[in-house]
Motif scaffolding. Structure first.
Motif, PDB file in Angstrom:
ATOM      1  N   ALA A  97      73.565  45.249   8.514  1.00 64.00           N
ATOM      2  CA  ALA A  97      72.484  44.674   9.295  1.00 64.00           C
ATOM      3  C   ALA A  97      72.881  44.629  10.655  1.00 64.00           C
ATOM      4  O   ALA A  97      73.834  44.115  11.217  1.00 64.00           O
ATOM      5  CB  ALA A  97      72.335  43.193   8.779  1.00 64.00           C
ATOM      6  N   TRP A  98      71.673  44.673  11.408  1.00 63.82           N
ATOM      7  CA  TRP A  98      71.751  44.547  13.033  1.00 63.82           C
ATOM      8  C   TRP A  98      71.067  43.446  13.506  1.00 63.82           C
ATOM      9  O   TRP A  98      69.691  43.178  13.252  1.00 63.82           O
ATOM     10  CB  TRP A  98      71.279  45.729  13.598  1.00 63.82           C
ATOM     11  N   ILE A  99      71.425  42.520  14.368  1.00 65.36           N
ATOM     12  CA  ILE A  99      70.937  41.502  15.027  1.00 65.36           C
ATOM     13  C   ILE A  99      70.485  41.946  16.566  1.00 65.36           C
ATOM     14  O   ILE A  99      71.148  42.265  17.249  1.00 65.36           O
ATOM     15  CB  ILE A  99      71.628  40.121  14.975  1.00 65.36           C
ATOM     16  N   CYS A 100      69.033  42.255  16.557  1.00 70.87           N
ATOM     17  CA  CYS A 100      68.958  42.556  18.013  1.00 70.87           C
ATOM     18  C   CYS A 100      68.630  41.384  18.881  1.00 70.87           C
ATOM     19  O   CYS A 100      67.914  40.575  18.315  1.00 70.87           O
ATOM     20  CB  CYS A 100      67.528  43.526  17.855  1.00 70.87           C
ATOM     21  N   ALA A 101      69.108  41.545  20.101  1.00 67.15           N
ATOM     22  CA  ALA A 101      68.902  40.246  21.142  1.00 67.15           C
ATOM     23  C   ALA A 101      67.388  40.078  21.275  1.00 67.15           C
ATOM     24  O   ALA A 101      66.901  38.797  21.850  1.00 67.15           O
ATOM     25  CB  ALA A 101      69.693  40.590  22.268  1.00 67.15           C
ATOM     26  N   ALA A 102      66.584  41.008  21.159  1.00 72.17           N
ATOM     27  CA  ALA A 102      64.851  40.789  21.458  1.00 72.17           C
ATOM     28  C   ALA A 102      64.204  41.612  20.490  1.00 72.17           C
ATOM     29  O   ALA A 102      64.712  42.731  20.026  1.00 72.17           O
ATOM     30  CB  ALA A 102      64.739  41.078  22.821  1.00 72.17           C
ATOM     31  N   ASP A 103      62.925  41.322  20.208  1.00 72.03           N
ATOM     32  CA  ASP A 103      62.010  41.813  19.183  1.00 72.03           C
ATOM     33  C   ASP A 103      61.968  43.395  19.883  1.00 72.03           C
ATOM     34  O   ASP A 103      61.659  44.427  19.041  1.00 72.03           O
ATOM     35  CB  ASP A 103      60.781  41.288  19.238  1.00 72.03           C
ATOM     36  N   HIS A 104      61.565  43.749  21.100  1.00 70.98           N
ATOM     37  CA  HIS A 104      61.236  44.911  21.692  1.00 70.98           C
ATOM     38  C   HIS A 104      62.365  45.879  21.427  1.00 70.98           C
ATOM     39  O   HIS A 104      62.109  47.116  21.294  1.00 70.98           O
ATOM     40  CB  HIS A 104      60.764  44.754  23.111  1.00 70.98           C
ATOM     41  N   GLN A 105      63.682  45.422  21.323  1.00 66.20           N
ATOM     42  CA  GLN A 105      64.802  46.332  20.848  1.00 66.20           C
ATOM     43  C   GLN A 105      64.669  46.620  19.846  1.00 66.20           C
ATOM     44  O   GLN A 105      65.082  47.828  19.322  1.00 66.20           O
ATOM     45  CB  GLN A 105      66.083  45.449  21.446  1.00 66.20           C
ATOM     46  N   ALA A 106      64.347  45.565  19.007  1.00 64.66           N
ATOM     47  CA  ALA A 106      64.338  45.911  17.281  1.00 64.66           C
ATOM     48  C   ALA A 106      63.347  46.961  17.060  1.00 64.66           C
ATOM     49  O   ALA A 106      63.605  47.670  16.181  1.00 64.66           O
ATOM     50  CB  ALA A 106      64.076  44.596  16.719  1.00 64.66           C
ATOM     51  N   PHE A 107      62.094  46.813  17.730  1.00 66.21           N
ATOM     52  CA  PHE A 107      61.212  47.788  17.391  1.00 66.21           C
ATOM     53  C   PHE A 107      61.541  49.202  17.774  1.00 66.21           C
ATOM     54  O   PHE A 107      61.276  50.074  17.036  1.00 66.21           O
ATOM     55  CB  PHE A 107      59.719  47.370  17.970  1.00 66.21           C
ATOM     56  N   ASP A 108      61.815  49.467  19.007  1.00 70.44           N
ATOM     57  CA  ASP A 108      62.475  50.839  19.480  1.00 70.44           C
ATOM     58  C   ASP A 108      63.526  51.146  18.603  1.00 70.44           C
ATOM     59  O   ASP A 108      63.830  52.478  18.235  1.00 70.44           O
ATOM     60  CB  ASP A 108      62.936  50.585  20.963  1.00 70.44           C
ATOM     61  N   LEU A 109      64.431  50.309  18.182  1.00 70.51           N
ATOM     62  CA  LEU A 109      65.545  50.683  17.200  1.00 70.51           C
ATOM     63  C   LEU A 109      65.198  51.087  15.774  1.00 70.51           C
ATOM     64  O   LEU A 109      65.546  52.292  15.422  1.00 70.51           O
ATOM     65  CB  LEU A 109      66.564  49.717  17.060  1.00 70.51           C
ATOM     66  N   MET A 110      64.123  50.426  15.373  1.00 62.48           N
ATOM     67  CA  MET A 110      63.569  50.992  14.062  1.00 62.48           C
ATOM     68  C   MET A 110      62.999  52.159  14.372  1.00 62.48           C
ATOM     69  O   MET A 110      62.688  53.224  13.278  1.00 62.48           O
ATOM     70  CB  MET A 110      62.801  50.016  13.402  1.00 62.48           C
ATOM     71  N   LEU A 111      62.149  52.670  15.065  1.00 64.41           N
ATOM     72  CA  LEU A 111      61.925  53.828  15.307  1.00 64.41           C
ATOM     73  C   LEU A 111      62.954  55.045  15.394  1.00 64.41           C
ATOM     74  O   LEU A 111      62.685  56.202  14.842  1.00 64.41           O
ATOM     75  CB  LEU A 111      61.111  53.889  16.718  1.00 64.41           C
ATOM     76  N   ASP A 112      63.880  54.719  16.278  1.00 65.48           N
ATOM     77  CA  ASP A 112      64.995  55.804  16.133  1.00 65.48           C
ATOM     78  C   ASP A 112      65.704  55.951  14.804  1.00 65.48           C
ATOM     79  O   ASP A 112      65.858  57.178  14.345  1.00 65.48           O
ATOM     80  CB  ASP A 112      65.921  55.322  17.112  1.00 65.48           C
ATOM     81  N   LEU A 113      65.839  54.910  14.133  1.00 65.13           N
ATOM     82  CA  LEU A 113      66.432  55.106  12.837  1.00 65.13           C
ATOM     83  C   LEU A 113      65.432  55.859  12.011  1.00 65.13           C
ATOM     84  O   LEU A 113      66.076  56.651  11.126  1.00 65.13           O
ATOM     85  CB  LEU A 113      66.767  53.437  12.200  1.00 65.13           C
ATOM     86  N   LYS A 114      64.287  55.464  11.946  1.00 65.46           N
ATOM     87  CA  LYS A 114      63.345  56.208  11.166  1.00 65.46           C
ATOM     88  C   LYS A 114      63.441  57.769  11.533  1.00 65.46           C
ATOM     89  O   LYS A 114      63.429  58.617  10.541  1.00 65.46           O
ATOM     90  CB  LYS A 114      62.090  55.549  11.311  1.00 65.46           C
ATOM     91  N   ALA A 115      63.438  58.018  12.710  1.00 60.10           N
ATOM     92  CA  ALA A 115      63.492  59.600  12.939  1.00 60.10           C
ATOM     93  C   ALA A 115      64.604  59.941  12.577  1.00 60.10           C
ATOM     94  O   ALA A 115      64.798  61.431  12.216  1.00 60.10           O
ATOM     95  CB  ALA A 115      63.346  59.808  14.589  1.00 60.10           C
ATOM     96  N   ALA A 116      65.827  59.329  12.387  1.00 64.39           N
ATOM     97  CA  ALA A 116      67.044  60.073  11.931  1.00 64.39           C
ATOM     98  C   ALA A 116      67.305  59.888  10.451  1.00 64.39           C
ATOM     99  O   ALA A 116      68.151  60.267   9.832  1.00 64.39           O
ATOM    100  CB  ALA A 116      68.261  59.187  12.397  1.00 64.39           C
ATOM    101  N   GLY A 117      66.164  59.305   9.803  1.00 61.41           N
ATOM    102  CA  GLY A 117      66.034  59.420   8.236  1.00 61.41           C
ATOM    103  C   GLY A 117      66.682  58.311   7.622  1.00 61.41           C
ATOM    104  O   GLY A 117      66.888  58.118   6.298  1.00 61.41           O
TER     105      GLY A 117
END
Length: 353
Positions: A259-279
């Motif tokens: 699990a990852w705690i992101c310091a801000a929501d906008h960070q979390a949204f971008d991170l989820m897009l990256d993780l999705k692209a990586a499968g």
């Protein structure tokens, strides 16, 4: 013996005659320590001030108050409304107070790159503001040098940013309480290896470090181990650009972070897009939480996050600045508002090894 009058008191205390007069008329711009010295000396010398029938200037009807509102952000980022706009919510709350109290707001956007108030984005507005503003509201992180220069001239209140090196009034969220709720929630779901993720910003994001400090405390209190490599972009010595930071998250996830705690929501949204692209699937393969309470972008999962009462922070900040204008040398205050966990679709129990 010399005649005991306000001029004599001023000479004895090495202050101006006008300052002495303002002490006796309770002018809000006088330092309480100066007022106390004047009263004490006057009392010792037997001087009794007789109030004039005509009220003092500051007691008469005066022009409407004016707040200078400075937003330190590049405009494209402020208007990035794909997943909410905290700055606009802060302004909405501030505007509500201004309307009720008859205060004029003078809003300006300034650049994070300008380190002094004689910089290009400050030069004209601050010189004009010196004549027009009764106080200043700061929104988003400002360079420390700019904060120091503004505070030397105006009463200043900062919204959602605390400046440890400068005594400054601030209205903020209770970061400690928010991170406590996130760690508690993830721990209850069975997560033991939890990472912390933030971005690198042009101006130091002390709010992110404050949340990381709370993260360390909460993890330690629960006996959970913290691997320094699972904390990304919390140290200037290991600062990563966004693509490299995302790559580090993928790497540490592969090595056991659930699990990852992101310091801000906008960070979390971008991170989820990256993780999705990586499968990688959220939350099946890894859980993600944020901090802000922003609405998700179109098509994105509802994020588990901490809701910040941005509107109420704006309201409270406006009220605090009014207090400061009326009592210029009041003790600085940090007002921390409560925040709540908003459950979403991005947390699940960790996958079995």
């Amino acid at each position: 013996m010399a005649k005991i009058n306000q001029q004599y008191i001023a000479k004895e205390l090495q202050i101006s005659r006008a300052t002495v007069s303002r002490c006796f008329t309770n002018h809000p711009g006088i330092n309480p320590k100066t007022r106390a010295k004047v009263f004490a000396l006057a009392s010792r010398m037997g001087y009794a001030h007789t109030e004039k029938r005509t009220p003092a200037v500051h007691q008469r009807t005066r022009r409407a108050l004016a707040f200078g509102v400075l937003v330190c952000v590049d405009l494209p980022n402020f208007d990035r409304t794909g997943y909410g706009n905290p700055g606009q919510e802060l302004l909405n709350g501030l505007s509500e107070v201004a309307r009720v109290q008859g205060v004029r707001l003078d809003l300006h956007f300034v650049r994070p790159e300008d380190l002094h108030i004689d910089g290009p984005s400050y030069e004209e507005i601050v010189s004009d503001g010196r004549r027009l503003w009764d106080g200043v509201v700061l929104i988003y992180p400002f360079p420390q040098s700019v904060v120091d220069e503004l505070k030397a001239t105006f009463p200043v209140v900062s919204l959602v940013e605390q400046y440890g090196r400068t005594p400054l009034d601030c209205v903020d969220v209770d970061h400690h309480r928010g991170i406590e709720r996130l760690v508690e929630h993830l721990h209850s779901q069975g997560h033991r290896r939890i990472g912390f993720f933030t971005w690198r910003y042009p101006v130091e994001a002390t709010w992110a470090l404050r949340r990381y400090g709370a993260f360390v405390e909460m993890m330690t209190a629960r006996g959970l181990e913290i691997d320094p490599q699972d904390a990304i972009n919390v140290s200037p010595r290991d600062s990563l650009a966004l693509p490299d930071a995302h790559a580090r998250v993928r790497e540490r996830t592969a090595q056991g972070v659930t699990a990852w705690i992101c310091a801000a929501d906008h960070q979390a949204f971008d991170l989820m897009l990256d993780l999705k692209a990586a499968g990688l699937r959220v939350p099946t393969d890894v859980s993600i939480v944020g901090f802000d309470g922003l609405q998700p972008p179109q098509g994105a999962d509802k994020l588990t996050t901490i809701e910040i009462p941005f509107h109420q922070i704006g309201v409270t900040g406006g009220k605090r600045l009014l207090d400061l204008i009326n009592k210029r040398f009041d003790s600085e205050q940090h007002i921390l508002l409560n925040c709540d966990l908003r459950d979403g679709d991005t947390v699940a129990a960790p996958a079995k090894a």
